[in-house]
Design a protein around this motif. Structure first.
Motif, PDB file in Angstrom:
ATOM      1  N   TYR A 123      -6.964   4.773  -4.140  1.00 31.41           N
ATOM      2  CA  TYR A 123      -7.547   3.436  -4.200  1.00 31.41           C
ATOM      3  C   TYR A 123      -7.067   2.550  -3.055  1.00 31.41           C
ATOM      4  CZ  TYR A 123      -9.748   4.413  -8.675  1.00 31.41           C
ATOM      5  OH  TYR A 123     -10.546   4.929  -9.656  1.00 31.41           O
ATOM      6  N   SER A 145      -2.122   6.933  -2.253  1.00 35.06           N
ATOM      7  CA  SER A 145      -2.985   6.312  -3.262  1.00 35.06           C
ATOM      8  C   SER A 145      -4.441   6.349  -2.823  1.00 35.06           C
ATOM      9  CB  SER A 145      -2.574   4.855  -3.496  1.00 35.06           C
ATOM     10  OG  SER A 145      -3.596   4.158  -4.197  1.00 35.06           O
ATOM     11  N   GLY A 149       1.736  -1.401  -8.668  1.00 37.04           N
ATOM     12  CA  GLY A 149       0.791  -0.403  -8.181  1.00 37.04           C
ATOM     13  C   GLY A 149       0.168  -0.869  -6.877  1.00 37.04           C
ATOM     14  N   LEU A 201       4.951   4.651  -4.259  1.00 32.97           N
ATOM     15  CA  LEU A 201       4.863   4.966  -5.683  1.00 32.97           C
ATOM     16  C   LEU A 201       5.776   6.125  -6.043  1.00 32.97           C
ATOM     17  CD1 LEU A 201       0.975   4.780  -5.947  1.00 32.97           C
ATOM     18  CD2 LEU A 201       2.587   3.078  -6.814  1.00 32.97           C
ATOM     19  N   THR A 208       0.830  -1.198   0.000  1.00 35.05           N
ATOM     20  CA  THR A 208       0.000   0.000   0.000  1.00 35.05           C
ATOM     21  C   THR A 208       0.865   1.248   0.000  1.00 35.05           C
ATOM     22  OG1 THR A 208      -1.925   1.004   1.109  1.00 35.05           O
ATOM     23  CG2 THR A 208      -0.151   0.194   2.522  1.00 35.05           C
ATOM     24  N   ASP A 209       0.228   2.385  -0.252  1.00 34.19           N
ATOM     25  CA  ASP A 209       0.908   3.679  -0.243  1.00 34.19           C
ATOM     26  C   ASP A 209      -0.110   4.711   0.221  1.00 34.19           C
ATOM     27  OD1 ASP A 209       2.274   6.049  -0.704  1.00 34.19           O
ATOM     28  OD2 ASP A 209       2.875   5.551  -2.742  1.00 34.19           O
TER      29      ASP A 209
END
Length: 211
Positions: A16, A14, A169, A42, A10-11
């Protein structure tokens, strides 16, 4: 018997990844899995190019993506404001690792996501991340020592390992060696978890007797 493990990349920047959290955490209760959260920070400029080089087609896609993510956020009662600039999420990412190691991952994780998307946090500001660490019960001095010490090498190793697996991603879930990219793949992930033979494979060959 150990629980089947789902690795989640995860980031915090983001949208989403933000809106996928609720369903992912629910898997721990509904399907008895163990979630292993890791950062995949990312590098926006690397895959999106410079702002000057981006086409009208690109900006239409970006506007739609945030509108789409906001629909998911609204359905969950979450606030999602568009990012004000391009962020380097390194400090928030290593904060995630530090929080897991010191037993306050969930409050840290929820706070960073919520405050960033409410425009209450700059995730690339080390002092602000340190403030969240201390608010969650962590040590500011220990976190600062980690950031200035092994954090960069550990962070970069995790990114390299993720990319070796095929991650590109977030959110990306990895179960039994299979990748699932995006919150809209959680249903497919659940199908894999619910197959007894898949769960057995996820537990590892160490539980099987040699032939």
């Amino acid at each position: 018997m150990p629980k089947p493990r789902v690795r989640v990349y995860t980031d915090y920047k983001s949208p989403y990844a933000f809106v996928a959290n609720k369903r992912l955490f629910a898997l721990e209760e509904t399907h008895g899995v163990e979630l292993e959260w890791l950062p995949y920070t990312l590098r926006v400029a690397e895959f999106m190019g410079t702002v000057e080089d981006r086409t009208p087609h690109f900006w239409r896609k970006v506007r739609y993506a945030y509108m789409d993510a906001r629909r998911y956020a609204n359905a969950q009662g979450l606030v999602m404001k568009g990012p004000r600039r391009i962020y380097d999420a390194f400090h928030s990412s290593v904060g995630m690792l530090f929080a897991q190691r010191h037993g306050f991952f969930r409050p840290y994780h929820d706070t960073v996501f919520r405050r960033f998307w409410s425009h209450e946090l700059e995730i690339d500001d080390r002092a602000e991340i340190t403030g969240i660490v201390t608010a969650c019960g962590g040590s500011a001095s220990e976190f600062e020592a980690y950031v200035h010490g092994p954090a960069r090498a550990e962070h970069d190793r995790i990114i390299d390992e993720a990319e070796a697996l095929g991650v590109f991603g977030v959110p990306t879930m990895v179960f039994n060696g299979e990748l699932f990219w995006g919150g809209d793949r959680i249903d497919m992930l659940i199908e894999r978890i619910e197959k007894p033979e898949t769960i057995e494979a996820a537990l590892g060959s160490r539980h099987r007797k040699p032939a």
